[in-house]
Design a protein around this motif. Structure first.
Motif: not given
Length: 287
Positions: A126-129, A156-157, A159-161, A163, A196, A200
């Motif tokens: 969830l924190l990866q660029t 993966r990107l 999923r990050q939405k 947060l 990043h 975050v």
């Protein structure tokens, strides 16, 4: 369909499965007998009770009859839960690169009100660029073609939405210093990744801590894990343990309790969020 609706379907599937299990056990009926009543195997009943499969209305009706549930309102409520549980999640479109055992996790992740994780190998997904994720996927899937790598990174990107969504969960992440120092993708990728993390970590729903090498042995000795909590009172806390070709989902209170205590110790022994940001800044200057 919104992300919360599709994620909620996974929760409903697990809720319905647990209710079916309680009803069966209350009547003293074996899984084998329950499976026979719906022309299925004992393992099918097990998967249903764990919320791992979709539900057919006819199967639910037959099981409710077998379990002595005759009151119409109760039957209607459980059948309605089954319909909602069968909603397709947004991640279904990534089925070509998403193993079935991980689909369950993505749904749970999206439905959780609180996520607490410990990572040691690399930065949490969830924190990866994008650049870091591309390097991680390429390293982990060396035989994958570029289009497959891009699909995995896109998932993966997506999923990050979570947060930054309206219903973003509280996210507490403890990163081992090893995850910060292990290079993926070269210096420029790592610099972007560290920047990043600094950004975050300032989000109001994110608590980021680093477990430094200097502390020595610590409570995360068993490896990476994730603890998920949900707003639904009927759904227990779940610990997710990812393996190479599968995953474990623990929900027994005594097992979950051990991981909760490990997280408490990790949080107490790791650098504070402020000092963790200081360390991120130092690592950034070293690159």
């Amino acid at each position: 369909m919104t992300a919360s609706e599709s994620s909620g379907s996974v929760v409903r599937r697990i809720l319905l499965g647990s209710q079916l299990r309680r009803l069966r056990e209350a009547r003293g009926i074996t899984r084998e007998a329950a499976g026979y009543s719906i022309r299925a195997s004992e393992s099918k009943i097990s998967r249903m009770e764990l919320g791992r499969v979709s539900f057919k209305a006819r199967d639910i009706e037959d099981l409710l009859t077998l379990y002595g549930v005759t009151e119409e309102a109760e039957r209607a409520a459980l059948l309605g839960l089954a319909r909602e549980a069968n909603l397709t999640g947004w991640w279904h479109s990534y089925g070509d690169v998403l193993p079935g055992w991980f689909q369950t996790y993505v749904g749970l992740e999206g439905a959780a009100s609180h996520l607490a994780v410990y990572e040691v190998q690399f930065i949490h997904g969830l924190l990866q660029t994008e650049g870091y994720a591309h390097a991680v996927v390429t390293r982990g899937q060396p035989q994958a073609c570029e289009s497959e790598v891009e699909r995995r990174v896109a998932l993966r990107l997506e999923r990050q939405k979570l947060l930054v969504s309206e219903r973003a969960p509280a996210f507490h992440v403890v990163l081992d210093e090893a995850a910060l120092r292990r290079p993926y993708g070269g210096s420029e990728v790592m610099r972007a990744q560290l920047r990043h993390l600094l950004s975050v970590s300032e989000a109001p729903n994110v608590t980021l801590q680093v477990m430094p090498f200097a502390f020595g042995g610590h409570a995360g000795e068993s490896g990476a894990f994730t603890l998920l909590r949900f707003p639904e009172s009927d759904l227990p806390d779940i610990v997710y343990l990812e393996q190479l070709t599968s995953a474990l989902y623990l929900d027994k209170p005594d097992e979950v309790g051990q991981y909760e205590r490990a997280l408490e110790r990790l949080g107490a022994d790791s650098l504070s969020p402020e000092k963790s940001r200081d360390l991120l800044g130092e690592l950034l200057r070293e690159l």
